[in-house]
Design an enzyme around this catalytic site. Structure first.
Site, PDB file in Angstrom:
ATOM      1  N   HIS A 102      14.736   1.708 -20.827  1.00  0.00           N
ATOM      2  CA  HIS A 102      15.772   1.392 -19.756  1.00  0.00           C
ATOM      3  C   HIS A 102      16.664   0.124 -20.042  1.00  0.00           C
ATOM      4  O   HIS A 102      16.387  -1.012 -20.178  1.00  0.00           O
ATOM      5  CB  HIS A 102      14.872   0.869 -18.532  1.00  0.00           C
ATOM      6  CG  HIS A 102      15.759   0.388 -17.156  1.00  0.00           C
ATOM      7  ND1 HIS A 102      15.379   0.703 -16.013  1.00  0.00           N
ATOM      8  CD2 HIS A 102      16.851  -0.162 -17.234  1.00  0.00           C
ATOM      9  CE1 HIS A 102      16.141   0.104 -15.064  1.00  0.00           C
ATOM     10  NE2 HIS A 102      17.349  -0.243 -15.858  1.00  0.00           N
ATOM     11  N   HIS A 106      33.129  -5.548 -18.543  1.00  0.00           N
ATOM     12  CA  HIS A 106      34.144  -4.272 -18.468  1.00  0.00           C
ATOM     13  C   HIS A 106      35.282  -4.551 -19.032  1.00  0.00           C
ATOM     14  O   HIS A 106      35.943  -3.653 -19.372  1.00  0.00           O
ATOM     15  CB  HIS A 106      33.741  -3.533 -17.234  1.00  0.00           C
ATOM     16  CG  HIS A 106      32.439  -2.918 -17.023  1.00  0.00           C
ATOM     17  ND1 HIS A 106      31.940  -2.572 -15.786  1.00  0.00           N
ATOM     18  CD2 HIS A 106      31.401  -2.506 -17.962  1.00  0.00           C
ATOM     19  CE1 HIS A 106      30.798  -2.146 -16.006  1.00  0.00           C
ATOM     20  NE2 HIS A 106      30.689  -1.910 -17.147  1.00  0.00           N
ATOM     21  N   ASP A 129      26.999   5.454 -10.722  1.00  0.00           N
ATOM     22  CA  ASP A 129      26.754   3.951  -9.985  1.00  0.00           C
ATOM     23  C   ASP A 129      27.090   4.153  -8.504  1.00  0.00           C
ATOM     24  O   ASP A 129      27.977   4.757  -8.043  1.00  0.00           O
ATOM     25  CB  ASP A 129      28.434   3.292 -10.518  1.00  0.00           C
ATOM     26  CG  ASP A 129      28.255   1.992  -9.851  1.00  0.00           C
ATOM     27  OD1 ASP A 129      27.735   1.772  -8.963  1.00  0.00           O
ATOM     28  OD2 ASP A 129      29.241   0.976 -10.578  1.00  0.00           O
ATOM     29  N   GLU A 136      14.915  -2.072  -5.811  1.00  0.00           N
ATOM     30  CA  GLU A 136      15.137  -3.128  -6.518  1.00  0.00           C
ATOM     31  C   GLU A 136      15.386  -4.574  -5.692  1.00  0.00           C
ATOM     32  O   GLU A 136      15.082  -5.762  -6.196  1.00  0.00           O
ATOM     33  CB  GLU A 136      16.358  -2.963  -7.274  1.00  0.00           C
ATOM     34  CG  GLU A 136      16.684  -3.927  -8.459  1.00  0.00           C
ATOM     35  CD  GLU A 136      18.084  -3.543  -9.264  1.00  0.00           C
ATOM     36  OE1 GLU A 136      18.519  -2.316  -9.153  1.00  0.00           O
ATOM     37  OE2 GLU A 136      18.461  -4.124 -10.275  1.00  0.00           O
TER      38      GLU A 136
HETATM   39  C1  LIG Z   1      22.207  -7.724 -11.362  1.00  0.00           C
HETATM   40  C2  LIG Z   1      21.110  -7.511 -12.166  1.00  0.00           C
HETATM   41  C3  LIG Z   1      19.912  -8.392 -11.674  1.00  0.00           C
HETATM   42  C4  LIG Z   1      21.102  -6.588 -13.078  1.00  0.00           C
HETATM   43  C5  LIG Z   1      19.787  -5.681 -13.468  1.00  0.00           C
HETATM   44  N1  LIG Z   1      19.691  -4.756 -12.548  1.00  0.00           N
HETATM   45  C6  LIG Z   1      20.519  -3.742 -12.518  1.00  0.00           C
HETATM   46  N2  LIG Z   1      20.679  -2.912 -11.183  1.00  0.00           N
HETATM   47  C7  LIG Z   1      21.190  -1.858 -11.073  1.00  0.00           C
HETATM   48  N3  LIG Z   1      22.523  -1.613 -11.852  1.00  0.00           N
HETATM   49  C8  LIG Z   1      22.428  -2.258 -13.088  1.00  0.00           C
HETATM   50  C9  LIG Z   1      21.723  -3.132 -13.314  1.00  0.00           C
HETATM   51  N4  LIG Z   1      21.855  -3.721 -14.717  1.00  0.00           N
HETATM   52  C10 LIG Z   1      23.040  -2.780 -15.031  1.00  0.00           C
HETATM   53  N5  LIG Z   1      23.162  -2.146 -14.040  1.00  0.00           N
HETATM   54  C11 LIG Z   1      24.403  -1.096 -14.069  1.00  0.00           C
HETATM   55  O1  LIG Z   1      24.756  -0.959 -15.274  1.00  0.00           O
HETATM   56  C12 LIG Z   1      26.292  -0.970 -15.544  1.00  0.00           C
HETATM   57  C13 LIG Z   1      26.546  -1.741 -16.810  1.00  0.00           C
HETATM   58  O2  LIG Z   1      26.322  -0.900 -17.816  1.00  0.00           O
HETATM   59  P1  LIG Z   1      27.118   0.593 -18.204  1.00  0.00           P
HETATM   60  O3  LIG Z   1      28.560   0.033 -18.033  1.00  0.00           O
HETATM   61  O4  LIG Z   1      26.872   1.419 -17.217  1.00  0.00           O
HETATM   62  O5  LIG Z   1      26.993   0.726 -19.615  1.00  0.00           O
HETATM   63  C14 LIG Z   1      26.493  -2.058 -14.232  1.00  0.00           C
HETATM   64  O6  LIG Z   1      27.891  -2.087 -13.987  1.00  0.00           O
HETATM   65  C15 LIG Z   1      25.406  -1.442 -13.231  1.00  0.00           C
HETATM   66  O7  LIG Z   1      26.334  -0.411 -12.719  1.00  0.00           O
HETATM   67 ZN   LIG Z   2      18.810  -1.311 -14.668  1.00  0.00          ZN
END
Ligand SMILES: CC(C)=CCNc1ncnc2c1ncn2[C@@H]1O[C@H](COP(=O)(O)O)[C@@H](O)[C@H]1O
Ligand SMILES: [Zn+2]
Length: 348
Positions: A18, A68, A142, A205
């Site tokens: 993860h 981003h 997303d 979550e």
């Molecule tokens: C805010 C927090 C406590 C984060 C941890 N829990 C999370 N819960 C849901 N989606 C997440 C989390 N961490 C990252 N992401 C997703 O991963 C994206 C970043 O990685 P990527 O651009 O997909 O490569 C974020 O914009 C979000 O859509």
């Molecule tokens: Zn996550």
């Protein structure tokens, strides 16, 4: 300074299941990106949550917006993905499932297809450079972007599952859990499952997602991200726990992420304790090693010290994660052999 204990956890062969690509960017890489884009006026403190700090979930999601902005070209994505894979390898991760959300062309100048191709290219280059790590990719949905984009993403993921030599193995559902409802995404997720994509879904979550979790568990997912509020002690229910147990769906648990994001009050209250004592498959993961300033070796060390796990128990935990991965059977077998051959070096 690295202590003998640190060394044990770093040398322990590990499986990371993860990890969000853009949340996993190290300080060094981030500094590089910031210096390349001075006009954005972004400081390092805006992209990571350091030791002892906490943020609300909302503030954490703001951090991704900043990140981003820094990672928005093909060159950036390739560089970041290669660096992240290299860092996991250096931390003793032998098998990694990376996940990332293909962003809109308006944000990156790349099509979503090109975005995925770029991550796959990074994985290919790391393999060519003989990094000691196997990497697979989960295409992320997303949830904020709604059902149509979700369906589009499933189609993209399916195409790549069939054309990427086995690199794309599944689908992730993530994004701000307070936005939207899983019921609207169910048709896309069902389609993904029917075409053979594995499903790793962020589930419960935050509190008050009971109904959504009940619904998504009917799929069922192949793995659950977090599952923080599934059990009755925190407002979940016995019926949710029973479903997860009956279907034997492994949980991806991210201690630092949950404590720093304040969905869990303290390490000793983390739901790892609840599920681990049930003997349910639990896989320790980082979630966003860059944003939360952690490493997988540190997560293992933290779980061991918080829940009193022996080195044998830690070993069993890391080995069990192989079975929870989306790797094909022959790779799982190879990884088990690798664990067996490394064991004498770890327990000297
Ligand atoms: C805010 C927090 C406590 C984060 C941890 N829990 C999370 N819960 C849901 N989606 C997440 C989390 N961490 C990252 N992401 C997703 O991963 C994206 C970043 O990685 P990527 O651009 O997909 O490569 C974020 O914009 C979000 O859509
Ligand atoms: Zn996550």
């Amino acid at each position: 300074m690295e202590t003998p204990a640190d060394l044990f956890y770093r040398q322990l062969p590990k499986v990371e299941l993860h990890a969000h690509l853009n949340g996993s960017v190290s300080v060094a890489t981030m500094e590089n990106l910031i210096s390349r884009k001075p006009h954005l006026n972004i400081q390092q403190s805006m992209t990571a949550i350091h030791k002892g700090q906490r943020r609300t979930l909302d503030e954490c999601f703001q951090v991704f917006k900043v990140i981003h902005q820094l990672i928005d070209t093909e060159e950036d994505i390739l560089m970041v993905a290669k660096a992240v894979i290299g860092e996991f390898a250096a931390d003793g991760v032998k098998y990694l499932e990376l996940r990332s959300t293909p962003r809109d062309e308006a944000h990156t100048g790349l099509t979503k297809r090109k975005y995925v191709e770029t991550v796959i290219e990074a994985i290919r280059q790391c393999k060519q450079e003989d990094l000691d790590i196997e990497v697979r990719f989960l295409v992320a949905i997303d949830r904020r972007n709604g059902p149509e984009v979700a369906m589009e993403t499933v189609k993209l993921a399916e195409d790549f599952m069939l054309s990427s030599d086995g690199v794309v193995v599944g689908l992730d559902l993530s994004g701000d859990p307070t936005v939207g409802h899983g019921r609207d995404l169910l048709p896309a997720l069902q389609k993904a499952k029917n075409c053979g994509l594995k499903l790793a879904l962020h589930l419960s979550e935050v509190p008050s997602q009971k109904e959504e979790s009940e619904l998504l568990l009917t799929l069922p997912p192949d793995r659950i991200g977090h599952g923080t509020f599934l059990h009755p002690e925190v407002g979940g229910s016995k019926s949710l726990v029973d479903k997860v147990r009956e279907r034997n769906v492994p949980l991806e648990l991210c201690l630092t992420s949950n404590v720093k994001g304040q969905t869990v009050a303290s390490y000793d209250k983390h739901h790892f304790g609840y599920w681990y004592q049930l003997g349910h498959p639990c896989v320790l993961c980082t979630d966003d090693k860059g944003v939360f300033s952690t490493e997988l070796s540190q997560e293992y060390q933290l779980a061991a010290s918080t829940f009193g796990l022996s080195q044998e128990a830690v070993w069993a935990l890391s080995q069990q994660a192989i079975g929870c991965s989306f790797a094909p059977d022959h790779l799982k077998e190879q990884l088990h052999q690798r664990w067996a051959s490394l064991r004498p070096h770890i327990f000297q």
